[in-house]
Scaffold this motif. Structure first.
Motif, PDB file in Angstrom:
ATOM      1  N   UNK A 118     -43.460  31.752  -3.455  1.00 16.68           N
ATOM      2  CA  UNK A 118     -44.708  32.016  -2.760  1.00 16.68           C
ATOM      3  C   UNK A 118     -45.830  31.288  -3.497  1.00 16.68           C
ATOM      4  N   UNK A 119     -46.539  30.434  -2.792  1.00 21.16           N
ATOM      5  CA  UNK A 119     -47.596  29.611  -3.386  1.00 21.16           C
ATOM      6  C   UNK A 119     -48.921  29.975  -2.731  1.00 21.16           C
ATOM      7  N   UNK A 120     -49.904  30.324  -3.567  1.00 24.54           N
ATOM      8  CA  UNK A 120     -51.246  30.619  -3.072  1.00 24.54           C
ATOM      9  C   UNK A 120     -51.970  29.288  -2.884  1.00 24.54           C
ATOM     10  N   UNK A 121     -52.301  28.992  -1.645  1.00 30.06           N
ATOM     11  CA  UNK A 121     -52.744  27.649  -1.286  1.00 30.06           C
ATOM     12  C   UNK A 121     -54.116  27.300  -1.856  1.00 30.06           C
ATOM     13  N   UNK A 122     -54.974  28.289  -2.080  1.00 31.17           N
ATOM     14  CA  UNK A 122     -56.337  28.001  -2.521  1.00 31.17           C
ATOM     15  C   UNK A 122     -56.485  27.909  -4.041  1.00 31.17           C
ATOM     16  N   UNK A 123     -55.454  28.254  -4.796  1.00 30.83           N
ATOM     17  CA  UNK A 123     -55.564  28.203  -6.257  1.00 30.83           C
ATOM     18  C   UNK A 123     -54.466  27.371  -6.909  1.00 30.83           C
ATOM     19  N   UNK A 125     -52.279  24.340  -8.254  1.00 24.83           N
ATOM     20  CA  UNK A 125     -52.537  22.966  -8.673  1.00 24.83           C
ATOM     21  C   UNK A 125     -51.446  22.054  -8.102  1.00 24.83           C
ATOM     22  N   UNK A 126     -51.536  20.778  -8.450  1.00 22.33           N
ATOM     23  CA  UNK A 126     -50.584  19.810  -7.891  1.00 22.33           C
ATOM     24  C   UNK A 126     -49.150  20.084  -8.355  1.00 22.33           C
ATOM     25  N   UNK A 127     -48.996  20.574  -9.600  1.00 22.44           N
ATOM     26  CA  UNK A 127     -47.649  20.861 -10.094  1.00 22.44           C
ATOM     27  C   UNK A 127     -47.021  22.011  -9.332  1.00 22.44           C
ATOM     28  N   UNK A 128     -47.792  23.056  -9.062  1.00 28.89           N
ATOM     29  CA  UNK A 128     -47.278  24.204  -8.319  1.00 28.89           C
ATOM     30  C   UNK A 128     -46.967  23.837  -6.870  1.00 28.89           C
ATOM     31  N   UNK A 135     -42.888  18.588  -0.496  1.00 26.29           N
ATOM     32  CA  UNK A 135     -44.206  18.234  -1.025  1.00 26.29           C
ATOM     33  C   UNK A 135     -44.007  17.459  -2.319  1.00 26.29           C
ATOM     34  N   UNK A 136     -44.366  16.192  -2.291  1.00 22.32           N
ATOM     35  CA  UNK A 136     -44.275  15.347  -3.473  1.00 22.32           C
ATOM     36  C   UNK A 136     -45.634  15.187  -4.130  1.00 22.32           C
ATOM     37  N   UNK A 137     -45.729  14.314  -5.122  1.00 16.29           N
ATOM     38  CA  UNK A 137     -47.010  14.118  -5.818  1.00 16.29           C
ATOM     39  C   UNK A 137     -48.133  13.640  -4.902  1.00 16.29           C
ATOM     40  N   UNK A 138     -47.806  12.774  -3.943  1.00 18.17           N
ATOM     41  CA  UNK A 138     -48.844  12.240  -3.051  1.00 18.17           C
ATOM     42  C   UNK A 138     -49.417  13.332  -2.162  1.00 18.17           C
ATOM     43  N   UNK A 142     -53.275  14.978  -2.149  1.00 21.91           N
ATOM     44  CA  UNK A 142     -54.089  14.996  -0.928  1.00 21.91           C
ATOM     45  C   UNK A 142     -54.520  16.415  -0.567  1.00 21.91           C
ATOM     46  N   UNK A 143     -53.641  17.390  -0.733  1.00 25.78           N
ATOM     47  CA  UNK A 143     -53.984  18.781  -0.411  1.00 25.78           C
ATOM     48  C   UNK A 143     -55.092  19.285  -1.317  1.00 25.78           C
ATOM     49  N   UNK A 144     -54.975  19.020  -2.619  1.00 28.99           N
ATOM     50  CA  UNK A 144     -55.998  19.489  -3.566  1.00 28.99           C
ATOM     51  C   UNK A 144     -57.330  18.795  -3.293  1.00 28.99           C
ATOM     52  N   UNK A 145     -57.297  17.510  -3.021  1.00 31.79           N
ATOM     53  CA  UNK A 145     -58.545  16.773  -2.760  1.00 31.79           C
ATOM     54  C   UNK A 145     -59.235  17.285  -1.497  1.00 31.79           C
ATOM     55  N   UNK A 146     -58.472  17.522  -0.445  1.00 26.76           N
ATOM     56  CA  UNK A 146     -59.071  18.025   0.783  1.00 26.76           C
ATOM     57  C   UNK A 146     -59.550  19.460   0.612  1.00 26.76           C
ATOM     58  N   UNK A 147     -58.852  20.250  -0.167  1.00 22.78           N
ATOM     59  CA  UNK A 147     -59.266  21.633  -0.422  1.00 22.78           C
ATOM     60  C   UNK A 147     -60.590  21.682  -1.171  1.00 22.78           C
ATOM     61  N   UNK A 148     -60.814  20.729  -2.084  1.00 19.27           N
ATOM     62  CA  UNK A 148     -62.078  20.686  -2.819  1.00 19.27           C
ATOM     63  C   UNK A 148     -63.232  20.340  -1.892  1.00 19.27           C
TER      64      UNK A 148
END
Length: 247
Positions: A118-123, A125-128, A135-138, A142-148
């Motif tokens: 279970x991954x909390x999408x708003x907190x 990081x890229x490793x999690x 879901x790879x590094x790319x 992109x998810x973290x950048x768009x979330x910011x």
């Protein structure tokens, strides 16, 4: 003179006789102590056959002794279930491997139960995020950048707004996602500048410009109804922005 010649001849003959006698004695001694073993051409093959027979006999004796040693040192013991003698009197060394094997398979090995991911999408990081299958590094970056830029996700469907994200991938990872609404960063509609407002992906430029112009005239906004007075406001834009607005 004749007598001298006769004496000299007599001494030469006696010397020759003695020399011949000594030579005969020496040859006799040599033949006596070192007899010559001569083999005829017919006897040589027979001796080779005898040697081959002796070698075969020696090999057979050697193999029989090896088999006897192997049978004595590697004999099969009866199984543990069919033992006719008491357990306390049986040779422990011969049953050590069997006991160890039985104890290994008889004991129940308890494997730890893995909790569902279970991954909390708003907190996360890229490793999690990369713990999610697909879901790879790319994608994680992109998810973290768009979330910011967005200030946080209010729905997992917003992942489709990430560049390259597909509905199939979203359906695959959706059971492993959760959202915490407390992680949202909201926009203060009464204090943020035009440059700060238009950084939000849902903010329309004309809506932000009208908002700043009206605010510069001394107007304040305390509810969503106050925003409806702006000429560039519409229900679709307001419904998307409303979860991120702070009055």
């Amino acid at each position: 003179m004749a007598k001298k010649k006769q004496g000299l001849l007599h001494s030469q003959i006696s010397g020759t006789i003695w020399f011949a006698a000594v030579l005969i004695i020496i040859l006799a001694l040599v033949f006596f102590f070192f007899p010559k073993h001569s083999t005829s051409p017919q006897q040589a093959p027979n001796e080779k056959k005898n040697i081959a027979v002796l070698q075969k006999k020696e090999d057979s004796v050697y193999r029989s002794r090896r088999l006897q040693y192997h049978s004595q040192n590697h004999r099969q013991y009866p199984s543990q279930d069919n033992c006719s003698y008491p357990a306390q009197n049986r040779p422990q060394s011969s049953y050590l491997a069997l006991d160890t094997l039985n104890s290994y398979y008889s004991t129940k090995r308890h494997t730890p139960i893995r909790q569902p991911l279970s991954v909390e999408l708003n907190s996360a990081d890229t490793t999690t995020l990369q713990l999610l299958h697909g879901i790879g590094p790319t994608y994680a970056r992109r998810i973290v950048k768009y979330r910011e830029r967005l200030g946080g996700f209010i729905s997992t469907d917003q992942l489709l707004e990430v560049y390259g994200f597909t509905p199939e991938l979203l359906d695959h990872i959706r059971p492993h996602l959760c959202l915490d609404p407390c992680e949202l960063r909201k926009i203060n509609i009464n204090t943020m500048t035009l440059k700060q407002l238009i950084k939000h992906p849902y903010m329309d430029y004309y809506f932000a410009r009208d908002l700043v112009n009206l605010r510069s005239r001394g107007a304040t906004f305390s509810s969503p109804d106050d925003l409806r007075t702006l000429p560039s406001c519409n229900d679709t834009l307001l419904s998307r922005l409303l979860p991120y607005l702070e009055f």
